[in-house]
Design an enzyme around this catalytic site. Sequence first.
Site, PDB file in Angstrom:
ATOM      1  N   HIS A 187       0.860  -1.179   0.000  1.00 48.79           N
ATOM      2  CA  HIS A 187       0.000   0.000   0.000  1.00 48.79           C
ATOM      3  C   HIS A 187       0.898   1.231   0.000  1.00 48.79           C
ATOM      4  CE1 HIS A 187      -3.616   2.428   0.812  1.00 48.79           C
ATOM      5  NE2 HIS A 187      -2.790   3.170   1.550  1.00 48.79           N
ATOM      6  N   CYS A 188       0.777   2.078  -1.017  1.00 46.60           N
ATOM      7  CA  CYS A 188       1.616   3.265  -1.175  1.00 46.60           C
ATOM      8  C   CYS A 188       0.834   4.493  -0.717  1.00 46.60           C
ATOM      9  CB  CYS A 188       2.041   3.418  -2.635  1.00 46.60           C
ATOM     10  SG  CYS A 188       3.092   4.851  -2.928  1.00 46.60           S
TER      11      CYS A 188
END
Length: 579
Positions: free
Chosen positions: A200-201
């Site tokens: 997850h960025c």
Amino acid sequence: MFGGGTPELSAESYPDKRNIPGMDFLVLFLLYLALVLLGFVMICVGSKTHYLQGLISRGAQIFSYIIPECLQRAMLRVLHYLFHTRNYTFVILHLILQGVVYTEYTWEIFGLCQQLEFSLYYLFLPYLLLIVNLVFFTLSCVTDPGTITKANELLFLQVYEFDEVMFPKNVRCPTCDLRKPARSKHCSVCNRCVHRFDHHCVWVNNCVGAWNTRYFLSYLLTLTASAATMAVVSTVFLVRLVVMSDVYLQTYVDDLGHLQVVDTVFLVQRTPVVYCVRLARALVDDYCCLVPGSVQTLKQIFSASPRFCCQFITSVTALYDLSSDDLIPPLDLLEMIVNWILEDPRLILITFLNTPIAANLPIGFLELTPLTGLIRWCVKAPLAHKRKKKAPLANGHVAAKVSKDSGGAERDSHLLYSKLHLSVLQVLLMLQAHLTEKNLYGRLGLVLFDHMVPLVEEVNRLADELNPLNASQEIELALDRLAQALQVAMASGALLCTRDDLRTLCSRLPHNNLLQLVISGPVQQSPHAGLPPGFYPHIHTPPLGYGAVPAHPAAHPALPTHPGHTFISGMTFPFRPIH
């Protein structure tokens, strides 16, 4: 380092400046780089061991006792919001940083490169990459990464085979209540299962999965390419400037007195003074803008920390050396320093007076006062301002259009330099008593003769440059101030030099009556017990026609009476300020 509360230096701990190895920019940069690499290696190695984890946990325990619980809870809530919930904070921050970088590139590089006739293709390439980068950035943010739902659950179960090791068969997600396909994972931030989950960025506020990985990789690639393109254009621009300036054809004299050719290492190590001044201005402006009440605090700095003010004057006079128009001290700065010194001239000597120095030191020099820099200001100011006022030639005539404001500022600066010169002479008169009290008279020179050599050379160069411009008054004023400073400094013991050295030093200067009196000296030097042979403490040959006054009995009881006229108390020789 600065301030009134600074511990005093002992004589043993105060090193000779000439014996300190040069800590220039390149050495400091290499040390910084070595520390960064060492920290990076320690983190990489320590992350695989329990030592670093234990160190971090112990540090967290220590801070938990120091930081209040309410502040700890607030910090945890902020961190949880930033990194464990979906929000657009880092997306906005990313766009702001990118905008700042491109604004700086446009403002500093693009326009100058156009003047140097760079190819527009290379100049516009970063902007083209920016557009492509923003497209892929948007796609990475809004594209579904591969969310697993009841509708597509059976489809994803058939994509990858289960290895029964990392991805066992018939495992259900307890949160989504769905069967987990191979290479899928539940994202706690987005609260969904993502097929071929990578991470997850927070910068795109989205998961990176099967359906948006290609957009995310393209975004990273174009971002790197745009940064590299701007770096290449900036480097080529700097190289072009260096080549056009012919700086590599210049020479300089090294510490050993040898003539050397300018090379890349020399340019990296020695930043021009004008850029140091600009950097200092930017730092002070940022400090005054960002720190509330800083302006009022700085206005009271003279009373709060006079020793800092003394060292500040030393630094400012070293940076603003009047070698160019950019290095002439601004009027506000000059007025502030002159007001400080007029309020209490002892401010110039406060570092010297508060630094214990052993009486058995050899004859030498310690840079404890701003006297050399202030003398440079007073002597060079008339010539530097005349050079700055020089108008360009137009049709063979000198343009004489000077505004009233600039004329008023020029008169104010001349008056301030006159006041400063008088204060410097008064401080030099004080030095004789202080040096005698510390038993340093004739042993410690606070005005180094080696610093007078470049000053005289600069005055001679400016006099030759300005002579065609009818600058006789300015040249005469500069030479008068130089003669007065040399005369008083030698008489007070601040300047240690021989008469022959002084005569050789000033031989190339234009003729000046007062300077000739200073360098003439006595025909036969009287013996002096306090100084080694060859040193010349006083000038005992005044102009003829003045009445006889006794010599200074306290400082030099062995000296005979000499003819002279005292204009300032404590002077055993004629001192007549011309202006």
